[in-house]
Design an enzyme around this catalytic site. Structure first.
Site, short mmCIF file in Angstrom:
data_model
loop_
_atom_site.label_atom_id
_atom_site.label_comp_id
_atom_site.label_asym_id
_atom_site.label_seq_id
_atom_site.Cartn_x
_atom_site.Cartn_y
_atom_site.Cartn_z
CD GLU A 153 -2.85 -1.26 2.36
OE1 GLU A 153 -2.87 -0.35 3.19
OE2 GLU A 153 -3.49 -2.32 2.49
CG HIS A 173 -8.76 5.43 2.24
ND1 HIS A 173 -8.73 5.23 0.88
CD2 HIS A 173 -8.11 4.37 2.79
CE1 HIS A 173 -8.10 4.10 0.62
NE2 HIS A 173 -7.70 3.55 1.76
NE ARG A 181 -4.25 5.16 3.32
CZ ARG A 181 -4.68 4.27 4.14
NH1 ARG A 181 -5.20 4.62 5.28
NH2 ARG A 181 -4.60 3.01 3.84
CG HIS A 194 -9.56 5.77 6.34
ND1 HIS A 194 -10.48 4.76 6.14
CD2 HIS A 194 -8.35 5.15 6.48
CE1 HIS A 194 -9.86 3.59 6.15
NE2 HIS A 194 -8.57 3.80 6.37
NE ARG A 245 -4.00 4.76 9.82
CZ ARG A 245 -4.55 3.78 9.08
NH1 ARG A 245 -4.14 2.54 9.19
NH2 ARG A 245 -5.53 4.05 8.24
P1 FAD Z 1 -13.07 -0.17 16.77
O1 FAD Z 1 -12.76 -1.40 16.03
O2 FAD Z 1 -13.69 0.92 16.00
O3 FAD Z 1 -14.04 -0.53 17.98
C1 FAD Z 1 -14.63 0.49 18.75
C2 FAD Z 1 -15.53 -0.14 19.78
O4 FAD Z 1 -15.84 0.83 20.78
C3 FAD Z 1 -16.86 -0.64 19.26
O5 FAD Z 1 -17.13 -1.88 19.85
C4 FAD Z 1 -17.87 0.40 19.78
O6 FAD Z 1 -19.15 -0.11 20.03
C5 FAD Z 1 -17.21 0.77 21.10
N1 FAD Z 1 -17.65 2.06 21.61
C6 FAD Z 1 -17.38 3.30 21.12
N2 FAD Z 1 -17.95 4.24 21.89
C7 FAD Z 1 -18.60 3.59 22.88
C8 FAD Z 1 -19.40 4.00 23.98
N3 FAD Z 1 -19.68 5.29 24.22
N4 FAD Z 1 -19.92 3.05 24.79
C9 FAD Z 1 -19.68 1.75 24.55
N5 FAD Z 1 -18.92 1.28 23.54
C10 FAD Z 1 -18.40 2.20 22.72
N6 FAD Z 1 -6.33 -0.28 9.56
C11 FAD Z 1 -5.34 -1.14 9.18
O7 FAD Z 1 -4.34 -1.26 9.88
N7 FAD Z 1 -5.48 -1.87 8.05
C12 FAD Z 1 -6.56 -1.78 7.24
O8 FAD Z 1 -6.65 -2.47 6.23
C13 FAD Z 1 -7.59 -0.88 7.60
N8 FAD Z 1 -8.67 -0.73 6.80
C14 FAD Z 1 -9.69 0.08 7.23
C15 FAD Z 1 -10.85 0.15 6.47
C16 FAD Z 1 -11.93 0.89 6.91
C17 FAD Z 1 -13.17 0.97 6.07
C18 FAD Z 1 -11.84 1.57 8.14
C19 FAD Z 1 -13.00 2.36 8.64
C20 FAD Z 1 -10.68 1.52 8.90
C21 FAD Z 1 -9.61 0.78 8.45
N9 FAD Z 1 -8.44 0.70 9.19
C22 FAD Z 1 -7.44 -0.15 8.81
C23 FAD Z 1 -8.34 1.32 10.51
C24 FAD Z 1 -8.63 0.27 11.58
O9 FAD Z 1 -9.62 -0.61 11.11
C25 FAD Z 1 -9.10 0.91 12.87
O10 FAD Z 1 -8.23 1.92 13.23
C26 FAD Z 1 -9.13 -0.13 13.98
O11 FAD Z 1 -9.88 -1.24 13.59
C27 FAD Z 1 -9.71 0.49 15.24
O12 FAD Z 1 -9.85 -0.52 16.19
P2 FAD Z 1 -10.30 -0.14 17.65
O13 FAD Z 1 -10.29 -1.42 18.43
O14 FAD Z 1 -9.51 0.97 18.16
O15 FAD Z 1 -11.80 0.41 17.50
C1 SIN Z 2 -7.04 0.25 2.99
O1 SIN Z 2 -7.27 -0.95 2.88
O2 SIN Z 2 -6.79 1.00 2.05
C2 SIN Z 2 -7.07 0.84 4.35
C3 SIN Z 2 -5.83 0.51 5.02
C4 SIN Z 2 -5.66 1.37 6.22
O3 SIN Z 2 -6.45 2.26 6.48
O4 SIN Z 2 -4.67 1.14 6.92
#
Ligand code: FAD
Ligand code: SIN
Length: 534
Positions: free
Chosen positions: A115, A243, A291, A352, A387
């Site tokens: 990427e 993104h 990005r 994103h 990032r």
């Molecule tokens: P999340 O997975 O977002 O989980 C948040 C949790 O907190 C949820 O369970 C929610 O219900 C809970 N929560 C929030 N507020 C409250 C509240 N007030 N009360 C109770 N619960 C609450 N990163 C990569 O490294 N590689 C990738 O390929 C990639 N692709 C991506 C594609 C997309 C479409 C997106 C949106 C992001 C992508 N990212 C990628 C970024 C990555 O997915 C996220 O940064 C990461 O998954 C965040 O994980 P997290 O555990 O911090 O939060």
């Molecule tokens: C993507 O798959 O392009 C998202 C990857 C990322 O946000 O790290």
């Protein structure tokens, strides 16, 4: 309710931390709260994969470190970068041991994707649905852990600190402590107290403050807003990553479908309305530049041509390989009448990822005692001003692990419980909401002003306007909050207004252009490097 360890969030950060602490401390009770369904997280939507050095014949820790530092544009903490890159491999192996499957070639070697900003192929993936696969594996492992209770539909309102015991707590109060949370249990519609020895904040990102985002509806920055209200430290939150390639669908805004950067890694080419492959005019790395550069280039092309999107051309790519690597994207495009073998995909940038967030140290400790933060809500120092793609899933696992290590130490020497009486949530003076329009209209205004004034390209006048407007929305929403029974809609609006304020304020404080923050009034970088801390 009492629990030893409270985890807010069921994405990669919260689940990894919960699993590890549960396995190491079977006598401790671990409670995970999530505001909707357990798998409705940013994690579930991750497509491209998880970056990590696994092919030591071609890649090295040093190369991954350098790529991360270059993308971060001078603001990464080099010590943290080294920790994440070097410890990340072990975390990926643990994920595999928990059952996550990554694509392999016929020889049994991992297929490694590429990427933007990566000098080598180093991204492990499960087709184009990597996050879904990780979430599945983690949730299955959680189900098997008898000392973990996962409760859905529990909306955390605020963390409990000395403030709730009647003490004055300010930004300069030493040793602000977290004792648990107030939570709106959506199954009973009651506000409950959950008292915990340790609380882990894993509430994810804040993409929903913008009109167009790849983030699902849960990404409303609740954790950051709660910590700010509790007088904890927030860092570098002006660095919002857009993104470059969300699928453009006329009328679809709130949660845009992502076209993973891995498509460009496999050869996809961006073209403008005239069909020109424009990226070579912006950066020698062309479509695989970091990005911030690609998103700004697309923004510029759209403005020059007066269009709402550009195109991602995949017609020249091997179509069988495309369908194998990106089956989800292929099907989604087909469902809206885009056959990638014949048609170009309309794409535009969308909010994103939040690079900043709750300031944490190398063990995921926040400035509030007994409160950890990991995942997207945290600012660890890894990403700096931008990032590197696919580094966030890695970062979440590394800091979930480090928080777990620190938690185990905490319980080895934890003082015996001090009996404290916390007040119930105060509902005095509130009544049922009269009109939802007061919430929905403010939400629209907020998203619009953030997208138009605090987006990919900023300037002083836009930021000043944004500041004035967010102030008004803040005032009106606080009034509503004080007089209305709490609901997730109202609390999310309030949290997003707080986060918007923090983004605007931090953007105003940064009098330079760096990484994801581009201000046309200060197009150069300052020589003094500094984080924005609020
Ligand atoms: P999340 O997975 O977002 O989980 C948040 C949790 O907190 C949820 O369970 C929610 O219900 C809970 N929560 C929030 N507020 C409250 C509240 N007030 N009360 C109770 N619960 C609450 N990163 C990569 O490294 N590689 C990738 O390929 C990639 N692709 C991506 C594609 C997309 C479409 C997106 C949106 C992001 C992508 N990212 C990628 C970024 C990555 O997915 C996220 O940064 C990461 O998954 C965040 O994980 P997290 O555990 O911090 O939060
Ligand atoms: C993507 O798959 O392009 C998202 C990857 C990322 O946000 O790290």
């Amino acid at each position: 309710m009492q629990t030893d360890i409270l985890v807010i969030g069921s994405g990669i950060a919260g689940l990894t931390y919960a699993l590890k602490t549960a396995q190491q401390m079977p006598d401790k009770k671990i409670t995970i709260l999530t505001k909707t369904q357990s798998d409705e997280t940013n994690t579930k939507y991750a497509q491209g994969g998880i970056a990590g050095v696994t092919d030591f014949d071609h890649d090295s820790f040093q190369k991954h470190i350098e790529d991360t530092l270059i993308a971060g544009d001078g603001l990464c903490n080099p010590h943290i970068v080294e920790i994440v890159v070097k410890e990340g491999v072990e975390r990926i192996n643990e994920l595999i041991a928990w059952g996550a499957q990554f694509d392999k070639d016929p020889e049994g070697d991992y297929k490694l994707g590429k990427e933007g900003g990566h000098s080598e192929n180093r991204i492990l993936h499960h087709k184009d649905v990597t996050g879904k696969e990780m979430e599945r594996a983690l949730l299955e492992a959680i189900k098997k852990s008898s000392n973990i209770e996962l409760i859905n539909h529990c909306f955390v309102l605020d963390i409990i600190t000395q403030h709730h015991l009647g003490y004055l707590v300010t930004k300069s109060t030493p040793d602000i402590e977290c004792y648990g949370v107030y939570v709106l249990n959506l199954s009973t519609n009651k506000i409950e107290k959950i008292i915990a020895g340790i609380t882990m904040l894993a509430t994810g990102g804040n993409g929903q403050v913008y009109r167009s985002t790849t983030n699902p509806a849960i990404a409303t920055g609740d954790g950051v807003a709660m910590v700010y209200r509790a007088k904890g430290r927030i860092e570098n939150i002006e660095f919002i990553q857009f993104h470059p390639t969300a699928l453009y669908e006329a009328g679809v805004r709130g949660h845009s479908f992502l076209i993973t950067e891995a498509v460009r890694g496999d050869g996809g080419i961006l073209r403008n309305a005239a069909g020109e492959a424009f990226m070579e005019r912006y950066d020698e790395r062309k479509d695989l530049a970091p990005r911030d550069i690609v998103a700004r280039a697309i923004d510029n092309e759209m403005k020059i041509n007066g269009t709402e999107f550009v195109y991602l051309d995949c017609r020249h790519m091997n179509q069988q390989n495309f369908r194998e690597h990106f089956p989800n994207i292929y099907e989604k495009c087909l469902s809206i009448g885009v056959d990638v073998s014949k048609d170009m995909i309309p794409v535009s940038p969308a909010a994103h990822y939040s690079c900043g967030g709750v300031k944490t140290d190398e063990y995921a400790r926040t400035s509030v005692k007994n409160l950890y933060a990991a995942g997207e809500c945290a600012s660890t120092g890894l990403h700096g001003a931008n990032r590197l793609a696919s580094n966030s899933l890695l970062e979440a696992m590394v800091f979930a692990h480090r928080a777990y290590v620190d938690t185990v130490k905490y319980f080895e020497t934890a003082p015996s419980n001090v009996e404290r009486i916390f007040p119930d949530w105060n509902t005095a003076g509130t009544s049922a909401p009269k009109e939802m329009i007061l919430i929905t209209q403010s939400l629209k205004e907020m998203k619009l002003l953030m997208s138009d004034y605090v987006g990919i390209v900023r300037n002083n006048e836009r930021l000043q306007r944004a500041n004035r407007r967010i102030d008004l929305l803040h005032e009106e929403t606080e009034h509503l909050y004080e007089h209305t029974e709490v609901s997730p809609q109202l609390c999310e609006l309030r949290n997003m207004i707080t986060v918007s304020y923090l983004i605007i304020k931090s953007a105003e404080l940064r009098k330079e252009s760096r990484g994801l923050h581009f201000n046309t009034d200060y197009p150069e970088k300052q020589t003094i490097l500094q984080n924005t801390i609020l």
